[in-house]
Design a protein around this motif. Structure first.
Motif, mmCIF file in Angstrom:
data_model
loop_
_atom_site.group_PDB
_atom_site.id
_atom_site.type_symbol
_atom_site.label_atom_id
_atom_site.label_comp_id
_atom_site.label_asym_id
_atom_site.label_seq_id
_atom_site.Cartn_x
_atom_site.Cartn_y
_atom_site.Cartn_z
ATOM 1 N N SER A 22 39.417 10.968 28.106
ATOM 2 C CA SER A 22 40.728 11.471 27.683
ATOM 3 C C SER A 22 41.659 10.335 27.270
ATOM 4 O O SER A 22 42.735 10.583 26.738
ATOM 5 C CB SER A 22 41.374 12.259 28.818
ATOM 6 O OG SER A 22 41.745 11.378 29.857
ATOM 7 N N ALA A 59 47.615 9.449 26.141
ATOM 8 C CA ALA A 59 46.971 9.168 27.428
ATOM 9 C C ALA A 59 47.843 9.566 28.605
ATOM 10 O O ALA A 59 48.178 8.756 29.452
ATOM 11 C CB ALA A 59 46.583 7.699 27.523
ATOM 12 N N ARG A 80 46.671 20.240 42.230
ATOM 13 C CA ARG A 80 47.153 21.049 41.103
ATOM 14 C C ARG A 80 46.025 21.859 40.466
ATOM 15 O O ARG A 80 46.259 22.922 39.917
ATOM 16 C CB ARG A 80 47.740 20.128 40.022
ATOM 17 C CG ARG A 80 48.963 19.386 40.422
ATOM 18 C CD ARG A 80 50.211 20.140 39.957
ATOM 19 N NE ARG A 80 51.383 19.719 40.687
ATOM 20 C CZ ARG A 80 52.114 18.663 40.371
ATOM 21 N NH1 ARG A 80 51.790 17.933 39.337
ATOM 22 N NH2 ARG A 80 53.166 18.339 41.070
ATOM 23 N N ARG A 81 44.832 21.295 40.480
ATOM 24 C CA ARG A 81 43.711 21.954 39.800
ATOM 25 C C ARG A 81 42.574 22.186 40.789
ATOM 26 O O ARG A 81 41.570 21.467 40.770
ATOM 27 C CB ARG A 81 43.227 21.102 38.631
ATOM 28 C CG ARG A 81 44.301 20.836 37.604
ATOM 29 C CD ARG A 81 43.716 20.120 36.416
ATOM 30 N NE ARG A 81 42.775 20.975 35.690
ATOM 31 C CZ ARG A 81 41.938 20.525 34.771
ATOM 32 N NH1 ARG A 81 41.900 19.261 34.474
ATOM 33 N NH2 ARG A 81 41.127 21.363 34.142
ATOM 34 N N PHE A 125 43.081 8.339 29.371
ATOM 35 C CA PHE A 125 44.003 8.011 30.456
ATOM 36 C C PHE A 125 43.632 6.672 31.098
ATOM 37 O O PHE A 125 44.504 5.928 31.553
ATOM 38 C CB PHE A 125 43.993 9.121 31.521
ATOM 39 C CG PHE A 125 45.140 9.034 32.486
ATOM 40 C CD1 PHE A 125 46.388 9.503 32.138
ATOM 41 C CD2 PHE A 125 44.972 8.453 33.736
ATOM 42 C CE1 PHE A 125 47.450 9.406 33.013
ATOM 43 C CE2 PHE A 125 46.030 8.347 34.623
ATOM 44 C CZ PHE A 125 47.272 8.829 34.259
ATOM 45 N N LEU A 160 53.752 6.943 39.092
ATOM 46 C CA LEU A 160 52.400 6.387 39.009
ATOM 47 C C LEU A 160 52.410 5.044 38.277
ATOM 48 O O LEU A 160 51.856 4.051 38.740
ATOM 49 C CB LEU A 160 51.475 7.369 38.275
ATOM 50 C CG LEU A 160 50.085 6.838 37.927
ATOM 51 C CD1 LEU A 160 49.260 6.588 39.178
ATOM 52 C CD2 LEU A 160 49.334 7.813 37.021
ATOM 53 N N TRP A 174 46.509 8.322 44.731
ATOM 54 C CA TRP A 174 47.601 9.304 44.812
ATOM 55 C C TRP A 174 47.534 10.268 43.618
ATOM 56 O O TRP A 174 47.609 11.478 43.776
ATOM 57 C CB TRP A 174 48.949 8.564 44.821
ATOM 58 C CG TRP A 174 50.131 9.467 44.683
ATOM 59 C CD1 TRP A 174 50.729 10.190 45.663
ATOM 60 C CD2 TRP A 174 50.849 9.765 43.474
ATOM 61 N NE1 TRP A 174 51.774 10.915 45.143
ATOM 62 C CE2 TRP A 174 51.867 10.670 43.800
ATOM 63 C CE3 TRP A 174 50.726 9.349 42.142
ATOM 64 C CZ2 TRP A 174 52.764 11.175 42.863
ATOM 65 C CZ3 TRP A 174 51.611 9.856 41.206
ATOM 66 C CH2 TRP A 174 52.617 10.752 41.567
ATOM 67 N N ARG A 175 47.362 9.691 42.444
ATOM 68 C CA ARG A 175 47.358 10.537 41.238
ATOM 69 C C ARG A 175 46.178 11.512 41.240
ATOM 70 O O ARG A 175 46.330 12.692 40.931
ATOM 71 C CB ARG A 175 47.334 9.639 40.003
ATOM 72 C CG ARG A 175 47.169 10.380 38.690
ATOM 73 C CD ARG A 175 45.778 10.197 38.188
ATOM 74 N NE ARG A 175 45.495 11.054 37.054
ATOM 75 C CZ ARG A 175 44.357 11.005 36.401
ATOM 76 N NH1 ARG A 175 43.425 10.161 36.753
ATOM 77 N NH2 ARG A 175 44.138 11.834 35.415
ATOM 78 N N ARG A 219 46.559 14.261 43.805
ATOM 79 C CA ARG A 219 47.587 15.194 43.327
ATOM 80 C C ARG A 219 46.970 16.145 42.292
ATOM 81 O O ARG A 219 47.264 17.341 42.274
ATOM 82 C CB ARG A 219 48.719 14.373 42.698
ATOM 83 C CG ARG A 219 49.937 15.158 42.446
ATOM 84 C CD ARG A 219 51.171 14.366 42.842
ATOM 85 N NE ARG A 219 52.331 15.224 42.831
ATOM 86 C CZ ARG A 219 53.142 15.345 43.851
ATOM 87 N NH1 ARG A 219 52.917 14.687 44.959
ATOM 88 N NH2 ARG A 219 54.185 16.122 43.768
ATOM 89 N N THR A 220 46.130 15.596 41.429
ATOM 90 C CA THR A 220 45.486 16.427 40.407
ATOM 91 C C THR A 220 44.590 17.479 41.063
ATOM 92 O O THR A 220 44.547 18.620 40.615
ATOM 93 C CB THR A 220 44.658 15.547 39.450
ATOM 94 O OG1 THR A 220 45.507 14.539 38.935
ATOM 95 C CG2 THR A 220 44.092 16.352 38.301
ATOM 96 N N GLU A 236 40.306 24.137 40.779
ATOM 97 C CA GLU A 236 39.005 24.431 40.169
ATOM 98 C C GLU A 236 38.157 23.171 40.027
ATOM 99 O O GLU A 236 36.939 23.243 39.871
ATOM 100 C CB GLU A 236 39.178 25.144 38.814
ATOM 101 C CG GLU A 236 39.637 24.285 37.651
ATOM 102 C CD GLU A 236 41.154 24.203 37.529
ATOM 103 O OE1 GLU A 236 41.854 24.508 38.525
ATOM 104 O OE2 GLU A 236 41.643 23.825 36.451
ATOM 105 N N ALA A 245 47.871 3.812 43.951
ATOM 106 C CA ALA A 245 48.467 4.628 42.886
ATOM 107 C C ALA A 245 47.421 5.555 42.277
ATOM 108 O O ALA A 245 47.680 6.742 42.039
ATOM 109 C CB ALA A 245 49.048 3.715 41.805
ATOM 110 N N ILE A 246 46.245 5.038 42.046
ATOM 111 C CA ILE A 246 45.188 5.846 41.435
ATOM 112 C C ILE A 246 44.735 6.945 42.385
ATOM 113 O O ILE A 246 44.552 8.102 41.982
ATOM 114 C CB ILE A 246 44.019 4.940 41.007
ATOM 115 C CG1 ILE A 246 44.449 4.178 39.753
ATOM 116 C CG2 ILE A 246 42.753 5.739 40.743
ATOM 117 C CD1 ILE A 246 43.539 3.089 39.360
#
Lengths: 259, 265, 356
Positions: free
Chosen positions: B98, C106, B30-31, B100, C119, B22-23, B26-27, B33, B19-20
Motif C-alpha cells: 500500500s 501512503a 478497528r478492523r 505505507f 504516529l 501501537w498503530r 489500533r488497526t 476482520e 509507534a509501529i
C-alpha cells in the motif's frame, strides 16, 4: 434450446474453463492442495484404521472422499473470483449489454465450472488409483464419482457466483472459503461418525450436511453402490442446488438492476 | 511554522518499534476482520482435532497421560504461535504494497525499529490468541499434568516460535513487498507442521511420513511441548536450542530482506 | 547560468563548513533490473531556503531522484548530500533533517488524521505531548482541524494531500521533498497547497518539488531543473530559462484589415517582424521584452490605428523543453489539462501586460 442460446452457452462455458486452466495459481489449490493434504493425512492418521469399527484397512481409501469435496469448495472460490474480476474490470457489464440471455450468462459459467469439476474429480480418481485406494464400485463407480464431482463443483460454484454478483469483490468471495472449511472440519471427514467419541462433535457432524456429501463419495470407495449413502448425498446436493441457485438468481437480478 | 529552526528528532529503535506496534494494534481493533480469523481458526482446529479425533486416544500403542485434548492442544498452541508471526508478516507485506511502509522507512531514523515493531505486534497477537485457545481448551476439560514450571516452559517455547514464524515471514515480506507473497509465507510452514506427528505420537507413524517426521524440526517442538504439558519433559534442550538457532537464522534472513527493501532491489 | 554556477560553488563550499539545509548531487545514477536506467547522471545543487522545481514528463526520473535523495533508494552510482549528510552513509541523519510527501499519500485508511500525527511524531521520537501539540498546530494550518477525528478513508484527494504535507512537517524538517504534490488535485486545492509551500519557504524551509505541471514550476519555483530521460537538460530561474529561449512577441490584429500594411510599418520600428501571423494579424518580437508593450500601444495610438485584438506571446517552460529536447513536455492525458492551464496562465499574463 435454440442454436444461438446453445452457442452462447458453449462460448461462455469454454471461456470459464480456459480462464481457470490458464491461471496456474488457481489450479494449484484445486489439484495439489487436496492431494497433499490427502497424502499427509493418509499417513498421519493411518493409526485410525486400527480402531475397532473403522470401515477399511486403508486410510487413503477412507479419506479420498474429502479431496472431492475440497475440490468443489475451491470451485466456489475460483468461479466467484473470476466473475468478480469480470465485474471489477467491466467485462461483465459488456456482456450484460449484449442481447445475450441472462440464463446463458450464468448457465455458461456453471457448465464451465462443472467441466472443471469433472476434470479435477478425474484427477483425484487417478491419484487414488496411483496411491493404492481401493475403489469398490469399479469403473462405473469412477464414472459416478466424476459426475458427482462435476455436480458438486457446479452447485458450490453457484454460491461463488452469487457472492460475486452480490458484492462484485473477489476479496469477499474468498472470505466465504474458510466458512466452508469449517463445515468440512466439523464433519465426518477424518473419522466415520460411529467413531466420533466426543458427544458434541458427533451431534454437529450428524447435523452437518457435508458429512452426507462425504459419505456418498466415500461409499463408492468402501462399499460399492450403497443406495442409502448415495441418495443422502444426492439429496444434500439437490438441497444445496435449490438454495444456492435461488440465491444466485436473486443476486443476478440485483446486479442487472445496477448494471 | 513555530519553531521552524531546525529541531532534530530522535526516532530511536524503541520509539519506532512502539509507534509501529501501537498503530498496528489500533488497526486490528478497528478492523476485527483482520484479526478474528487468526483467533477463530485455532479454535476450529482444536475442535476438529481434539473433538473429532478423540477416538485416536484409544488407538493401540497411544499412551499420553494428559489425554487426547492436551495432546492436540499443544499442536494448536504451537501452530497458533507460529501463525501469529506469519500473519504479522502478512501485515508487513500489505504495508509495503500500500506504500505505507515508505512512510515508516522515511520517518524512522533507525529502521531496525520497523522490524522490531512488527515483532512486538506478533507477540501481542500471539498473547491474545494463546490465551483464548488455552481458555477454551481448559473449559473443554483439558487435563494438565505438568507443573507450573513445565507449563511456563511450554508457553516459553510458544513465544520463541512466534519469533521463528515472524522472522521467516518478515524476510519474505521485505523481499517481495506484496501480499501476493502470502502463500509463500504460509504454505511451507503449513506443510512442515502437518508433516510432523500431528494426530498420533511419532512412534505410531509408519512409512514415509515417519521418515519425514523424524527429521522435521516441528516434531521436536511438538514432542517437547507435549512432554511439558504432560509433566514428562523430553528433548527440551534440542527443542529450545533449535528454536533459538532458527530465530538467529531467520533474524539474519529478515535483516538481509530489510536491506533488500532499502536497496529497492 | 554563470550566476547559478557561482551560487552552486558557494553553496557547495558552505555545505562543507556549516551543513546548511541544501542538497548537492554529483553524477547520480540509478539502474533498475533489466538494464533500465531511470536516472542517468544528475548534478544539482539546491540552496538553503530555496524552492527547487524538478520538472519533467512522466517517467523522466523525477521520483527516482527524490527516492534517492530521501534515502529510500540507494544510487547505483554517484554521490549526494542532503542537509550536509551523505544519503548512503548517513541515512538516519538525512531522515532526521527532511520531511517528505511522496506521490502515493501512503496513509492508513483506518486511522484518523490526529492518530496519523501521533504516529508520525512517535516515529520521529517526539513525546506524546509534543506530537499532540505539534499535530494540532499543523492540522489547523492545513485546514483539517474539523476533520481530525475522521478516518482517512473518507477523505478527498485534496484532504489526503494536505494531511500528507502536515505529516511531513511534524518534526520541523529543514528540508522538504514534495513529489508531484498537486497531481490529481482540483484548482482550488492546488492553489492552497502552493500558498502553503510558499509560506514554508518564507520560513526558511528548503523545498525540493517535482512536478509535471509547467505552471506549478513557473509560479512556485525559484529555480527549475528540467529533466528528461534521466538527465537534467536545463536549469535556472524560470524567467532566465525562458529568456534564454527568446524574447516575447506581440501579435496585433487591426480592426480594419486595410490598415494591415500601416500596422506592420509601425511595428517594424519597434522590433523584428515575425513571419506570417494568422488571420491578418502582424507579429513582432519585442527586443526589451514585455516592457516594449507600452511603446507598441502608444505608437499605434499615435498613428490612429485601432486594434481588434492584441496578444502577448511569452515563451513558456514548454518552449524551453522543446528547445532542449526537440519534444513538447505536455503529452498524453495530461496534455490537454496542462495546455488549458498554460492557456489560462498566458491569458492572465497578457491581460496583466496590457494593463501595465
Amino acid at each position: 434450446m435454440s442454436g444461438a442460446f446453445a452457442h452462447q452457452l458453449y462460448a461462455l462455458a469454454r471461456r470459464a474453463l480456459v480462464k481457470t486452466l490458464r491461471q496456474p495459481f488457481q489450479l494449484f489449490p484445486v489439484i495439489f492442495f487436496p492431494v497433499i493434504l490427502l497424502a499427509v493425512n493418509a499417513s498421519g492418521l493411518a493409526a485410525a484404521t486400527r480402531l475397532p469399527g473403522f470401515p477399511t484397512r486403508s486410510y487413503l481409501t477412507f479419506a479420498i472422499a474429502t479431496a472431492f469435496i475440497q475440490g468443489a469448495m475451491f470451485s466456489l472460490v475460483n468461479t466467484g473470483t473470476n466473475l468478480a474480476e469480470d465485474i471489477e474490470s467491466g467485462f461483465f457489464e459488456r456482456l450484460a449489454l449484449t442481447p445475450m440471455r441472462r440464463s446463458a450468462l450464468i448457465g455458461g459459467l456453471l457448465i464451465g465450472v462443472g467441466l472443471m469439476g469433472a476434470l479435477q474429480s478425474a484427477a483425484y480418481v487417478l491419484v487414488g488409483e496411483i496411491g493404492g485406494a481401493h475403489l469398490h464400485a469399479g469403473i462405473g463407480g469412477a464414472a459416478l464419482l466424476i459426475a458427482l464431482g462435476a455436480i458438486a463443483a457446479a452447485v458450490f460454484g453457484a454460491l461463488g457466483i452469487s457472492a460475486a454478483l452480490k458484492t462484485g469483490s473477489g476479496e469477499a468471495v474468498q472470505g466465504l472459503f474458510p466458512l466452508f472449511f469449517v463445515f468440512l472440519f466439523l464433519s465426518s471427514s477424518n473419522l466415520p461418525r460411529n467413531l466420533l467419541k466426543a458427544g458434541w462433535f458427533h451431534t454437529v457432524a450428524t447435523w452437518n450436511p457435508i458429512s452426507y456429501l462425504l459419505e456418498g463419495f466415500r461409499s463408492l470407495y468402501i462399499y460399492g453402490f450403497d443406495q442409502t449413502a448415495l441418495l443422502r448425498c444426492l439429496a444434500v446436493l439437490a438441497g444445496f442446488a435449490t438454495l444456492f441457485m435461488g440465491v444466485m438468481i436473486l443476486a443476478l437480478r440485483g446486479r442487472m438492476q445496477r448494471t | 511554522m513555530s519553531g521552524s529552526a531546525a529541531q532534530s528528532s530522535q526516532g530511536g529503535i524503541w520509539a519506532v518499534a512502539r509507534a509501529i506496534a501501537w498503530r498496528n494494534l489500533r488497526t486490528y481493533v478497528r478492523r476485527p476482520e483482520l484479526f478474528v480469523p487468526s483467533l477463530v481458526f485455532p479454535l476450529i482446529f482444536l475442535a476438529a482435532f481434539a473433538g473429532g479425533l478423540s477416538a485416536l486416544g484409544g488407538a493401540p500403542g497411544f499412551h499420553f497421560p494428559a489425554g487426547y485434548t492436551a495432546f492436540q492442544f499443544v499442536f494448536v498452541l504451537l501452530q497458533s504461535a507460529m501463525f501469529a508471526g506469519l500473519f504479522t508478516g502478512f501485515s508487513l507485506a500489505f504495508d509495503f504494497e500500500s506504500g505505507f511502509a515508505r512512510r515508516l522507512m522515511i520517518a524512522a531514523a533507525d529502521r531496525r525499529g520497523i522490524a522490531l515493531g512488527y515483532a512486538l505486534v506478533a507477540l501481542t497477537r500471539a498473547t491474545v490468541t494463546l490465551t483464548v485457545v488455552t481458555g477454551v481448551a481448559l473449559a473443554a476439560g483439558m487435563q494438565v499434568t505438568g507443573d507450573g514450571v513445565e507449563v511456563f516452559g511450554l508457553y516459553g517455547l510458544a513465544a520463541l516460535l512466534v519469533f521463528v514464524g515472524y522472522g521467516w515471514a518478515a524476510g519474505i515480506a521485505f523481499r517481495f513487498r506484496s501480499i501476493q507473497a502470502g502463500p509463500l509465507m504460509q504454505t511451507p510452514v503449513f506443510l512442515i507442521l502437518f508433516l510432523a506427528p500431528v494426530y498420533v505420537p511419532l512412534g505410531l507413524l509408519k512409512g514415509w511420513i515417519h521418515a519425514v517426521a523424524s527429521v522435521n524440526p516441528a516434531t521436536f517442538f511438538l514432542e517437547a511441548g507435549r512432554g511439558l504439558i504432560a509433566g514428562r519433559p523430553t528433548q527440551l534442550a534440542l527443542a529450545f536450542g533449535l528454536a533459538l538457532v532458527l530465530i538467529g537464522l531467520f533474524s539474519l534472513w529478515a535483516r538481509l530482506g530489510l536491506r533488500s527493501a532499502e536497496r529497492g532491489s | 547560468m554563470q550566476n547559478d554556477y557561482e551560487r552552486n560553488r558557494i553553496v557547495a563550499a558552505s555545505a562543507a563548513r556549516g551543513r546548511p539545509a541544501g542538497i548537492e548531487a554529483r553524477g547520480l545514477v540509478r539502474d533498475f533490473k533489466g538494464g533500465v536506467r531511470a536516472v542517468a547522471g544528475i548534478d544539482l545543487v539546491v540552496s538553503e531556503g530555496e524552492i527547487y522545481g524538478f520538472l519533467g514528463p512522466n517517467g523522466a526520473g523525477k521520483s527516482t531522484t527524490v527516492l534517492m535523495l530521501s534515502t529510500l533508494l540507494p544510487p547505483s552510482a554517484g554521490h549526494a548530500t542532503v542537509a550536509g549528510h551523505d544519503v548512503v552513509r548517513e541515512g538516519a541523519a538525512v531522515r532526521r533533517a527532511i520531511g517528505a510527501s511522496l506521490q502515493e499519500s501512503a496513509l492508513d485508511p483506518y486511522l484518523s488524521a490526529r492518530e496519523h500525527m501521533l504516529l508520525q511524531g512517535a516515529l520521529h521520537g517526539l513525546s506524546r505531548a509534543a506530537a499532540r501539540a505539534r499535530g494540532e498546530e499543523l492540522l489547523e494550518r492545513v485546514g483539517l482541524s474539523e476533520a481530525a477525528e475522521r478516518k482517512v478513508k473518507g477523505y478527498s484527494g485534496g484532504m489526503k494531500r494536505r494531511l500528507d504535507l502536515a505529516l511531513a512537517l511534524i518534526h520541523h524538517p529543514r528540508l522538504l521533498f514534495l513529489d508531484e504534490p498537486t497531481t490529481g488535485l482540483d484548482v482550488q486545492s492546488r492553489t492552497a497547497l502552493w500558498e502553503e509551500v510558499r509560506r514554508l519557504a518564507d520560513e526558511g524551509v528548503t523545498v525540493f518539488l517535482t512536478t509535471q505541471y509547467l505552471e506549478e514550476a513557473d509560479v512556485l519555483a525559484d529555480r527549475v531543473g528540467i529533466i528528461d530521460r534521466g538527465r537534467i537538460v536545463a536549469e535556472g530561474a524560470p524567467a532566465d530559462l525562458k529568456a534564454e529561449i527568446g524574447r516575447p512577441a506581440v501579435e496585433a490584429l487591426p480592426e480594419d484589415p486595410a490598415q494591415r500594411e500601416r500596422l506592420a510599418g509601425v511595428l517594424a520600428r519597434i522590433g523584428e517582424l515575425l513571419p506570417a501571423a494568422a488571420g491578418g494579424a502582424v507579429a513582432v518580437r519585442l527586443p526589451a521584452g514585455a516592457r516594449d508593450l507600452a511603446e507598441v500601444v502608444r505608437a499605434l495610438d499615435a498613428e490612429g490605428i485601432s486594434l481588434a485584438e492584441l496578444r502577448l506571446h511569452a515563451p513558456t517552460l514548454d518552449d524551453v523543453f522543446l528547445a532542449k529536447t526537440g519534444r513538447s513536455l505536455e503529452g498524453g492525458g495530461d496534455r490537454e489539462e496542462a495546455q488549458q492551464e498554460g492557456a489560462a496562465a498566458a491569458g492572465g499574463q497578457t491581460g496583466g501586460s496590457v494593463r501595465a
